[in-house]
Design an enzyme around this catalytic site. Structure first.
Site, PDB file in Angstrom:
ATOM      1  N   HIS A  42      46.409  39.088  43.594  1.00 44.39           N
ATOM      2  CA  HIS A  42      45.299  38.151  43.415  1.00 44.39           C
ATOM      3  C   HIS A  42      45.436  37.339  41.982  1.00 44.39           C
ATOM      4  CE1 HIS A  42      40.728  37.611  43.499  1.00 44.39           C
ATOM      5  NE2 HIS A  42      41.024  37.602  42.288  1.00 44.39           N
ATOM      6  N   GLU A  43      45.589  38.220  40.750  1.00 43.34           N
ATOM      7  CA  GLU A  43      45.618  37.553  39.639  1.00 43.34           C
ATOM      8  C   GLU A  43      46.638  36.324  39.614  1.00 43.34           C
ATOM      9  OE1 GLU A  43      43.273  37.740  37.427  1.00 43.34           O
ATOM     10  OE2 GLU A  43      42.407  39.241  38.857  1.00 43.34           O
ATOM     11  N   HIS A  64      45.779  33.233  40.508  1.00 44.63           N
ATOM     12  CA  HIS A  64      44.908  32.245  39.417  1.00 44.63           C
ATOM     13  C   HIS A  64      46.126  31.692  38.555  1.00 44.63           C
ATOM     14  CE1 HIS A  64      41.217  33.322  40.973  1.00 44.63           C
ATOM     15  NE2 HIS A  64      41.222  34.801  40.474  1.00 44.63           N
ATOM     16  N   GLU A 100      37.704  32.904  44.301  1.00 48.18           N
ATOM     17  CA  GLU A 100      37.925  34.260  44.483  1.00 48.18           C
ATOM     18  C   GLU A 100      38.361  34.656  46.103  1.00 48.18           C
ATOM     19  OE1 GLU A 100      38.213  36.761  42.049  1.00 48.18           O
ATOM     20  OE2 GLU A 100      37.979  34.836  40.856  1.00 48.18           O
TER      21      GLU A 100
END
Length: 649
Positions: free
Chosen positions: A166-167, A170, A250
């Site tokens: 997930h990170e 980004h 998100e």
């Protein structure tokens, strides 16, 4: 949505961020002006004096907000590590032997190689018992990934992978730069509350000391109160801004995590543990609101404007059949015995943790043999940019597995990573290497030159697909050295590039990529940099790149010219550009990279497609050509995952 569309979306979000910030500042200025006019009884002044007073107050207010935002942004120029340290983060050593920290570093390294980006700094927040994480930085070269102690203790390896994936979404999609910029702007708005609190306190104290001072102290207190109100209006606006730029991203990052790992149980399990554990994702740090928009989960339990979608909605997006009652059941079960990530690893067969979570290392894909040719199309490559799949992830684990342990150990140590990097960059051609050795000796000393040659000898025969990953694995240890040592290493790499001008394209591009990454990590660029160059403005630089690639890939000029024209037809349809390789060869690209890297996302997409068209003019690419393409994409900040099996990604 592919990488280039995400880049366009991030730029639209940046524009929205500026507009919302301007609107917030306008609202604050109006409140402050109204308070100042009544506090100093300026309503009875003539229109000219009143206008001058309002202008003065407006300038002072805007200047205070702008100066505070600028100072805060400059303070964050240290990159992602600066943000992590402000929240109490502690760096995780590259050569750590702690089982939990080693597991974390392994997951981050694999994800970085699978994504085609430099391995970021890794931090742990030791005082935070909740489950949370974030990625911060101005670019992939100065990025940092931080996780809480609670995440390490409570999450099993699959769940930790989901959070890190997930990170990394980004990281590779450019969200970090927007996030860190938002921190600076929000601080500027919040700064008024600090001034207001001081003025209000001074007014109250001044009025209480003497009746004579009460008449002058009252306006001061009123202005201070107005600034407090205006500041909190700004905070409210800031929360709205955070929510507007964060919530939808998100969902996208959750979906990307599933794409990376090809399983929903990891990230969904992490979200369920946040919902079922007492600590949830709540942070203790007083700076939690400032970074709330960049965290994996909500920083506080209650918020007027949540920066993240509701937890149940995020889980249901991953598991449509999810019942929220499950969180209550988990909470009851875990209230007496909180979960242990490491115990779950043992039960799930994920321990002892290896590079590929839940997989047998021996089953990982084999690296293609030298001379393997892969059929590839430009559209296929474009779809792979910043979009690693499960295959790329397992292949990254295979790459790490096939790097000899002594090389891995030296890549992860501060004292040996530098010579190892220089050894990777030394030419395989004896005459060229001799000239590089002479240049290194003259400018940096015989000791460093000898160490680089020794490393080059140990690297002889290393598979072409392992050279770039080995350099990227060494990157954190290189970046962790004092600035003076990094500057010296930069100079040494520059020396190798310019030793005699005979360095080949692959060696040059790898050297230039690592040089750019080290420079960006040492001097992160925090300026507003809208990429507005067009292909029309940059055709000369693009033509040089395509001509050089055509020249090195084809022995006959006619074949090279055909490959070049295929690239031009993809890049600028209907345009006739002459095939004219620059006389100084690859060194002509020294001035081209800043131009090409500044292209707009749509134009950069066409440039990557044109590069693929030249390299694969016959529809096929060799392993060295694919690694060259990955290196060029890295220079253009379009991360391309490694080749796996019979294709890229």
């Amino acid at each position: 949505m592919n990488f280039f569309e995400r880049q366009r979306q991030v730029r639209r979000l940046s524009t929205r961020l500026v507009l919302l910030f301007v609107l917030a500042v306008v609202g604050i200025v109006v409140v402050v002006n109204l308070a100042a006019v009544f506090a100093f009884n300026a309503t009875s002044a003539d229109p000219g004096q009143l206008a001058g007073f309002v202008v003065m107050v407006t300038i002072a207010t805007v200047a205070a907000i702008g100066l505070a935002a600028l100072v805060r942004t400059l303070a964050l120029r240290g990159g992602g590590g600066k943000v992590a340290r402000e929240l109490g983060g502690v760096p995780v050593p590259t050569d750590t032997t702690d089982p939990e920290l080693r597991r974390l570093r392994n997951v981050v390294e694999e994800m970085a190689l699978a994504s085609g980006v430099p391995v970021p700094e890794v931090y742990i927040l030791p005082e935070e018992t909740a489950i949370n994480a974030f990625a911060a930085g101005w670019s992939t070269s100065d990025a940092a990934v931080a996780v809480t102690r609670g995440a390490l203790q409570r999450l099993n390896r699959d769940e930790l992978q989901g959070v890190i994936a997930h990170e990394f979404s980004h990281v590779v999609n450019g969200d970090m730069r927007l996030n860190i910029r938002l921190m600076g702007l929000l601080f500027g708005i919040l700064f008024l509350t600090v001034i207001g609190r001081g003025l209000a306190r001074a007014g109250v104290i001044g009025g209480g000391r003497s009746r004579d001072n009460s008449s002058s102290a009252a306006p001061l207190a009123l202005v201070g109160l107005a600034l407090l109100v205006a500041g909190y209006v700004g905070v409210l606006a800031g929360r709205l801004i955070q929510a507007s730029v964060s919530r939808q991203r998100e969902y996208l990052a959750d979906a990307s995590a599933v794409q990376y790992t090809r399983q929903t149980s990891g990230i969904a399990g992490a979200l369920k543990k946040i919902g079922g554990l007492t600590d949830g994702s709540e942070l203790k740090s007083p700076k939690r609101d400032e970074v709330g928009h960049m965290l994996f989960g909500e920083a506080a339990r209650t918020s007027w404007f949540a920066t993240h979608p509701p937890l149940t909605d995020r889980i249901r997006a991953l598991e449509p059949s999810f019942d929220p009652a499950e969180l209550r059941q988990l909470a009851q079960r875990w209230s007496a015995a909180p979960p242990s990530g490491r115990q779950e690893d043992v039960a799930l067969g994920l321990a002892p943790a290896g590079p590929a979570a839940g997989q047998d290392r021996g089953a990982a894909p084999q690296l293609p043999v030298e001379g393997t040719r892969v059929r590839v199309a430009p559209t296929e490559v474009l779809g792979r940019v910043a979009a690693p799949t499960e295959t790329a992830y397992t292949h990254a684990a295979a790459i790490i597995d096939r790097i000899p342990d002594p090389l891995l150990d030296r890549a992860r140590r501060r004292d040996s990573a530098g010579p190892l990097l220089l050894g990777l960059l030394l030419s395989a051609e004896p005459p060229v290497r001799q000239q590089q050795y002479a240049a290194l000796t003259e400018r940096h000393g015989r000791e460093l030159a000898d160490a680089a040659v020794r490393e080059a000898e140990t690297l002889a025969g290393l598979h072409p697909m392992l050279r770039l990953p080995l350099a990227e694995l060494a990157f954190p240890a290189l970046r962790d050295r004092p600035d003076a040592e990094v500057e010296s290493l930069l100079a040494a790499v520059f020396t190798l590039i310019h030793a005699d001008g005979a360095i080949n394209v692959s060696e040059y591009c790898l050297s230039r990529l690592l040089l750019a990454e080290l420079e960006e990590s040492l001097r992160p660029d925090s300026r507003w940099r809208p990429d507005r160059r067009t292909l029309t403005d940059s055709r000369s630089a693009a033509a040089h790149l395509l001509a050089i690639l055509a020249q090195v890939g084809h022995a006959e000029r006619s074949a090279a010219e055909q490959a070049f024209q295929a690239g031009v037809a993809t890049l600028l349809p209907g345009t006739n550009l002459p095939y004219a390789p620059p006389e100084n060869g690859v060194l002509a690209l020294e001035t081209a990279w800043p131009v090409l890297d500044g292209l707009r996302p749509a134009d950069k997409e066409r440039l990557v497609a044109a590069t693929v068209a030249v390299i694969s003019h016959d529809g096929m690419m060799t392993v060295p050509e694919i690694e060259l393409l990955r290196t060029i994409c890295g220079l253009l900040h379009c991360p391309l995952p490694p080749m796996a099996g019979g294709g890229t990604g």
